[in-house]
Design a protein around this motif. Structure first.
Motif, PDB file in Angstrom:
ATOM      1  N   ASN A 152       3.744   2.711  -5.666  1.00 54.66           N
ATOM      2  CA  ASN A 152       2.834   3.022  -6.762  1.00 54.66           C
ATOM      3  C   ASN A 152       2.042   1.774  -7.158  1.00 54.66           C
ATOM      4  O   ASN A 152       2.437   0.645  -6.873  1.00 54.66           O
ATOM      5  N   TRP A 153       0.925   2.001  -7.836  1.00 59.04           N
ATOM      6  CA  TRP A 153      -0.012   0.900  -8.067  1.00 59.04           C
ATOM      7  C   TRP A 153       0.577  -0.187  -8.960  1.00 59.04           C
ATOM      8  O   TRP A 153       0.244  -1.361  -8.813  1.00 59.04           O
ATOM      9  N   ASP A 193       0.805  -1.228   0.000  1.00 58.05           N
ATOM     10  CA  ASP A 193       0.000   0.000   0.000  1.00 58.05           C
ATOM     11  C   ASP A 193       0.835   1.275   0.000  1.00 58.05           C
ATOM     12  O   ASP A 193       0.278   2.366  -0.104  1.00 58.05           O
ATOM     13  N   SER A 238       2.740  -2.243  -6.710  1.00 56.53           N
ATOM     14  CA  SER A 238       1.862  -2.965  -5.793  1.00 56.53           C
ATOM     15  C   SER A 238       1.239  -4.175  -6.473  1.00 56.53           C
ATOM     16  O   SER A 238       1.223  -5.280  -5.910  1.00 56.53           O
TER      17      SER A 238
END
Length: 371
Positions: free
Chosen positions: A90-91, A87, A94
């Protein structure tokens, strides 16, 4: 009860009768967090192992709560779920890290996966294991990710009994001892030796009654007033001639600072410990008195008689512990409780009306007053 499987809608009772439980060799159980919640799953683990002794059980859990499951003889492997790592990047990173975990889970080829948490993320991870049998509660859309579900609206039950519904879904309802069993955290002889040496180092005499107090907790509405804890410590020391220690978590240093000013020489304040060290130290206590929080459950799990002080939550759900083993839930039947609020918008009566004398009355049942 109906549930969705990989091949469409099927009746759970029919599917259950077709299960070949003797063929199950690898099981995944998950409850990501928190301290008390993870501890409260240990009776289910022991009963699952008893029912399926041929199976190896792995547990998917967030650190630091994985420490609570170490050395548990019923658990074959602990798989850390690094939520904070996922979390706080960056996505894209992740997703990549979480997919790596999914691949690790799939490589283990689980025959059975049980979700005892029921949040979207845990449901998806259980789904992605590819296990042919996936069990979880009927939570909104998430029940479509399981092959077998249990009803989450079944009326009153303790937290342990709620987890037990997963085993009943497997047709293991005959293992009734789970309702009576207690959670357990297993300590090593080395950890017990550490705790004994800790007491000696700080001149705490094992021959004298030792009472631990825990004034902290995650939710403000569940905290018994600090000045009550200060008065309790002084009266335990003065009226019962006991040794009193205070424990605390990493976010409770200010509580400790304020209490030190009030308590003075009546108690010893334990430095911040790891979960395993805290468990070993709690095992050395003759009695532990705590707010409704993780360390309360931890004390029970290492076999220490424990008093839990309750306000906005239900002790008959969250304190499923046998009074014959010295455990007591202490609370007042205030009209507005249980409210489950994290912050009290009123006068916090459910906690303030539990007096120090109320707690001491229970202590008197455990040990006599000093002459």
């Amino acid at each position: 009860m109906k549930t969705q499987s990989n091949v469409g809608i099927a009746n759970t009772e029919l599917m259950r009768s077709d299960l070949n439980l003797s063929s199950i060799r690898r099981i995944l159980v998950t409850r990501f967090r928190f301290m008390g919640d993870v501890i409260l799953t240990t009776p289910v683990i022991s009963s699952l192992k008893e029912a399926l002794p041929q199976a190896e059980i792995s547990y998917l859990v967030e650190p630091p709560y994985d420490a609570l499951l170490q050395h548990n003889p019923d658990i074959h492997g602990i798989i850390p779920f690094q939520r904070h790592r996922y979390d706080h990047c960056n996505w894209v990173t992740s997703l990549r890290l979480q997919w790596q975990l999914v691949q690790r889970l799939r490589e283990k080829r689980f025959d059975l996966a049980i979700d005892l948490f029921g949040i979207p993320r845990s449901a998806w991870f259980v789904f992605f294991t590819g296990a042919p049998i996936r069990i979880g509660g009927k939570f909104r859309y998430r029940h479509h990710l399981y092959t077998h579900t249990f009803d989450t609206e079944t009326g009153w039950q303790t937290a342990i009994e709620f987890h037990y519904l997963a085993l009943k879904t497997l047709g293991l309802g005959q293992i009734n001892q789970i309702v009576r069993s207690q959670p357990k955290v297993y300590l090593t002889s080395k950890e017990i030796d550490w705790a004994e040496n800790f007491l000696k180092t700080h001149k705490l005499n094992k021959k004298k009654f030792l009472i631990g107090l825990h004034p902290g907790g995650t939710w403000p509405a569940k905290l018994w007033p600090e000045h009550y804890y200060a008065e309790l410590a002084k009266r335990l020391h003065r009226e019962f001639d006991t040794q009193v220690i205070f424990t605390h978590g990493p976010k409770e240093k200010e509580i400790v600072r304020r209490l030190k000013e009030k308590v003075e020489e009546a108690a010893f304040f334990v430095p911040l410990l790891s979960l395993r060290q805290l468990a070993a130290l709690l095992q050395q206590c003759d009695l532990y008195i705590s707010n409704d929080c993780g360390p309360m459950h931890l004390a029970v799990a290492v076999g220490t008689p424990t008093f839990g002080i309750f306000g906005p939550s239900e002790p008959d759900i969250w304190f499923p512990y046998d009074p014959r083993q010295g455990h007591r839930a202490i609370y007042k039947p205030i009209a507005c409780r249980p409210c489950h609020l994290h912050q009290c918008p009123r006068l916090h009566q459910c906690m303030t009306e539990v007096s120090v004398s109320d707690v001491l009355k229970h202590v008197e049942n455990v040990l006599p007053r000093a002459s």
